[in-house]
Design an enzyme around this catalytic site. Structure first.
Site, PDB file in Angstrom:
ATOM      1  CD1 TRP A  10     -30.415-116.449  46.911  1.00 52.26           C
ATOM      2  CD2 TRP A  10     -29.050-114.739  46.443  1.00 52.26           C
ATOM      3  NE1 TRP A  10     -29.137-116.848  47.208  1.00 52.26           N
ATOM      4  CE2 TRP A  10     -28.274-115.825  46.928  1.00 52.26           C
ATOM      5  CE3 TRP A  10     -28.401-113.571  46.069  1.00 52.26           C
ATOM      6  CZ2 TRP A  10     -26.885-115.752  47.059  1.00 52.26           C
ATOM      7  CZ3 TRP A  10     -27.024-113.499  46.202  1.00 52.26           C
ATOM      8  CH2 TRP A  10     -26.276-114.572  46.700  1.00 52.26           C
ATOM      9  CG  HIS A  92     -42.810-116.910  44.296  1.00 52.26           C
ATOM     10  ND1 HIS A  92     -43.337-116.105  45.275  1.00 52.26           N
ATOM     11  CD2 HIS A  92     -41.967-117.764  44.920  1.00 52.26           C
ATOM     12  CE1 HIS A  92     -42.829-116.453  46.443  1.00 52.26           C
ATOM     13  NE2 HIS A  92     -41.997-117.457  46.256  1.00 52.26           N
ATOM     14  CD  GLU A  94     -42.628-113.417  47.737  1.00 51.11           C
ATOM     15  OE1 GLU A  94     -42.429-113.798  48.899  1.00 51.11           O
ATOM     16  OE2 GLU A  94     -41.713-113.208  46.906  1.00 51.11           O
ATOM     17  CD  GLU A 162     -42.487-121.140  47.327  1.00 51.10           C
ATOM     18  OE1 GLU A 162     -41.389-121.151  47.882  1.00 51.10           O
ATOM     19  OE2 GLU A 162     -42.914-120.171  46.682  1.00 51.10           O
ATOM     20  CB  SER A 207     -41.280-121.443  56.927  1.00 47.18           C
ATOM     21  OG  SER A 207     -41.874-120.159  56.892  1.00 47.18           O
ATOM     22  N   GLY A 228     -36.333-119.755  50.434  1.00 49.96           N
ATOM     23  CA  GLY A 228     -36.223-118.308  50.345  1.00 49.96           C
ATOM     24  C   GLY A 228     -35.061-117.774  51.150  1.00 49.96           C
ATOM     25  N   GLY A 229     -35.354-117.177  52.286  1.00 55.50           N
ATOM     26  CA  GLY A 229     -34.336-116.501  53.087  1.00 55.50           C
ATOM     27  C   GLY A 229     -33.156-117.364  53.471  1.00 55.50           C
TER      28      GLY A 229
END
Length: 247
Positions: A10, A92, A94, A162, A207, A228-229
């Site tokens: 999330w 991750h 990020e 990823e 994605s 993810g989203g």
């Protein structure tokens, strides 16, 4: 036989009011044929664990390498476990980019997670510049070598590939590119960990959405997805779970 895993990240999204999406997901998919994991922000781990009531797994998005101490704003693996979590995402892209996490740091966090009896979901992946330079497999190999402790097993470790350039951009590698990386990772893991490496689940992330999930899950050595989203809404994540269950 490796059981498929649909994992949702999330990220920095979600409030208590959004936990109804978890209830809706469970109601729509009471008996999925794959394992299901959701990793919300730390503020929601306990609440989501109560809502999930063991029907799906819940995890954190990061943990500190220490079990306690003067580390303002951090959360330990034991704290995640205490809040009802069973997994934690580590390394991750990020966090590697925004917080300058190195393979050494990711490895220390993975050791802490395993010590706390959490399953570590360790992320690897290349930037667009690294792929264009032909460095993808070298980079992935180095990340696996540096981020995984020697006592990683199929039971306590999951690997998520990823490609950084595909996360949240709508761009997806070709199926051949995904297969190349996943087959390479399997080869490297078996070489280092033997049968345990053969049993580690390899997730693809970047994605992933209902429209492309089925074809990605048909790729060699893809044992699931880190989403993810599309994991924020029960309808979208449910469609991915269905595609994975059918693969």
């Amino acid at each position: 036989m490796r059981k498929k895993l649909a994992a949702g990240n999330w990220k920095m999204n979600g409030l208590k009011a959004d936990l109804h999406e978890v209830s809706a997901l469970i109601e729509a998919h009471p008996h999925p044929k794959c394992d299901v994991l959701l990793c919300p922000p730390a503020t929601l781990i306990a609440g989501m664990s109560m809502t999930a009531a063991g029907r799906i797994a819940v995890g954190g998005q990061d943990c500190h390498m220490r079990s306690s101490g003067a580390h303002t704003g951090d959360i330990s693996a034991q704290m995640i476990r205490d809040a009802g979590g069973s997994h934690v995402i580590l390394g991750h892209s990020e966090r590697r980019a925004d917080h300058h996490e190195t393979d050494v740091i990711v490895r220390a966090k993975t050791e802490a997670a395993i010590e706390a009896e959490l399953v570590a979901v360790v992320c690897v992946g290349e930037t667009e510049a690294q792929r264009d330079a032909g460095e993808t497999l070298t980079l992935i190999g180095n990340q696996l070598k540096g981020s995984l402790p020697d006592h990683a097993t199929a039971a306590n470790t999951v690997i998520a590939y990823e490609p950084v350039w595909a996360i949240g951009t709508g761009r997806t590698p070709t199926l051949e590119q995904i297969a190349e990386v996943h087959d390479f990772m399997r080869e490297q893991l078996i070489k280092r960990f033997g049968s345990e490496g053969d049993g580690m689940r390899l997730l693809y992330g970047g994605s992933v959405k209902p429209s492309n999930a089925a074809e990605i899950f048909a790729v060699s050595n893809v044992d699931g997805a880190l989403v993810g989203g599309a994991s924020l809404k029960a309808a979208d994540f449910g469609a991915i779970i269905e595609a994975l269950s059918a693969s």
